[in-house]
Enzyme design. Sequence first.
Site, PDB file in Angstrom:
ATOM      1  N   HIS A  17       0.936  -1.439  -0.533  1.00 46.49           N
ATOM      2  CA  HIS A  17      -0.194   0.041  -0.032  1.00 46.49           C
ATOM      3  C   HIS A  17       0.846   1.235   0.235  1.00 46.49           C
ATOM      4  CE1 HIS A  17      -2.962  -2.254   2.172  1.00 46.49           C
ATOM      5  NE2 HIS A  17      -3.421  -2.470   1.104  1.00 46.49           N
ATOM      6  N   LYS A  41     -17.027  -6.510   6.472  1.00 45.96           N
ATOM      7  CA  LYS A  41     -16.002  -7.176   6.863  1.00 45.96           C
ATOM      8  C   LYS A  41     -16.403  -7.209   8.146  1.00 45.96           C
ATOM      9  CE  LYS A  41     -13.468  -7.424   3.016  1.00 45.96           C
ATOM     10  NZ  LYS A  41     -12.160  -6.611   1.829  1.00 45.96           N
ATOM     11  N   ARG A  90      -2.193  -6.534  -8.392  1.00 45.03           N
ATOM     12  CA  ARG A  90      -0.791  -7.620  -8.171  1.00 45.03           C
ATOM     13  C   ARG A  90      -1.201  -8.907  -9.024  1.00 45.03           C
ATOM     14  NH1 ARG A  90      -2.784  -8.015  -2.001  1.00 45.03           N
ATOM     15  NH2 ARG A  90      -5.248  -6.749  -3.234  1.00 45.03           N
ATOM     16  N   SER A 128      -3.165  -7.736   3.120  1.00 40.39           N
ATOM     17  CA  SER A 128      -3.295  -7.155   4.890  1.00 40.39           C
ATOM     18  C   SER A 128      -3.301  -8.319   5.246  1.00 40.39           C
ATOM     19  CB  SER A 128      -4.242  -6.054   4.630  1.00 40.39           C
ATOM     20  OG  SER A 128      -3.813  -5.200   4.212  1.00 40.39           O
TER      21      SER A 128
HETATM   22  P1  ADP Z   1      -5.600  -6.325   0.819  1.00 38.33           P
HETATM   23  O1  ADP Z   1      -6.593  -6.449   1.955  1.00 38.33           O
HETATM   24  O2  ADP Z   1      -5.806  -7.370   0.074  1.00 38.33           O
HETATM   25  O3  ADP Z   1      -4.757  -5.539   1.301  1.00 38.33           O
HETATM   26  P2  ADP Z   1      -6.926  -3.488  -0.116  1.00 38.33           P
HETATM   27  O4  ADP Z   1      -8.524  -3.471   0.272  1.00 38.33           O
HETATM   28  O5  ADP Z   1      -6.460  -3.124   1.867  1.00 38.33           O
HETATM   29  O6  ADP Z   1      -6.720  -4.910   0.089  1.00 38.33           O
HETATM   30  O7  ADP Z   1      -5.745  -3.232  -0.456  1.00 38.33           O
HETATM   31  C1  ADP Z   1      -6.525  -1.429  -0.904  1.00 38.33           C
HETATM   32  C2  ADP Z   1      -6.161  -1.117  -2.906  1.00 38.33           C
HETATM   33  O8  ADP Z   1      -4.510  -1.931  -2.987  1.00 38.33           O
HETATM   34  C3  ADP Z   1      -6.922  -1.663  -3.878  1.00 38.33           C
HETATM   35  O9  ADP Z   1      -6.504  -1.449  -4.945  1.00 38.33           O
HETATM   36  C4  ADP Z   1      -4.560  -3.367  -3.717  1.00 38.33           C
HETATM   37  O10 ADP Z   1      -5.599  -3.265  -5.356  1.00 38.33           O
HETATM   38  C5  ADP Z   1      -4.285  -2.403  -3.272  1.00 38.33           C
HETATM   39  N1  ADP Z   1      -2.952  -3.255  -2.679  1.00 38.33           N
HETATM   40  C6  ADP Z   1      -3.207  -4.039  -1.658  1.00 38.33           C
HETATM   41  N2  ADP Z   1      -2.407  -5.010  -1.712  1.00 38.33           N
HETATM   42  C7  ADP Z   1      -1.456  -4.528  -2.735  1.00 38.33           C
HETATM   43  C8  ADP Z   1       0.279  -4.436  -2.856  1.00 38.33           C
HETATM   44  N3  ADP Z   1       1.018  -5.196  -2.680  1.00 38.33           N
HETATM   45  N4  ADP Z   1       0.838  -4.274  -4.322  1.00 38.33           N
HETATM   46  C9  ADP Z   1       0.021  -3.124  -4.835  1.00 38.33           C
HETATM   47  N5  ADP Z   1      -1.375  -2.951  -4.439  1.00 38.33           N
HETATM   48  C10 ADP Z   1      -2.241  -3.348  -3.064  1.00 38.33           C
END
Ligand code: ADP
Length: 166
Positions: A17, A41, A90, A128
């Site tokens: 992130h 969630k 990803r 996450s």
């Molecule tokens: P997650 O629980 O899968 O990490 P989030 O809802 O917190 O999902 O993710 C928010 C945004 O950040 C989404 O657009 C997701 O694709 C992106 N994201 C999450 N992890 C990564 C990563 N490792 N690399 C790039 N983008 C990411």
Amino acid sequence: MTIAIYPGSFDPPTNGHLDIIGRASRIFSKVIVSVLENQSKTPLFTVEERVLMLRRIAVPYSNVEVDSFHGLLVDYARQKNASVLVKGLRGMGDFEYEQQMALVNRKLEPQVETLFLMTNNNYSYLSSSIVKEIAAYGGDISGLVPMEVRDLLLQKIRVDGEKRQF
Ligand code: ADP
């Protein structure tokens, strides 16, 4: 002046992130990282805790703001005068879901564009939920999340009791 919104659950924020936040901050005049208040969630961290963690890790980026929202993302974008939604990709799993979301959002609000940033290679496996799982079983999460997040996550897991299901 182009304002972009980077929405997500951020439960908790990871280095993946943070990488997207840094890169988006170089492209747009202002980036609003916004925590989605999702009733369906059961998060580990409260919205307030996630906002706080994001504010701490976003300190180096002066054009990044942290906020939270509920309801339709396009309504929120309109309210914030944002014309771009930033999403991280990803792999194919993200793509399939995000493609649908982007098309729905364009249908709802054609003035708002969704822009995808390809993950940094080093973080392509990072989510996450995987971080929470590793932490719950006592694995080493340094390098996966910022230091501030690591400390809070370990603290939270200790309080929450062992081996919670994520
Ligand atoms: P997650 O629980 O899968 O990490 P989030 O809802 O917190 O999902 O993710 C928010 C945004 O950040 C989404 O657009 C997701 O694709 C992106 N994201 C999450 N992890 C990564 C990563 N490792 N690399 C790039 N983008 C990411």
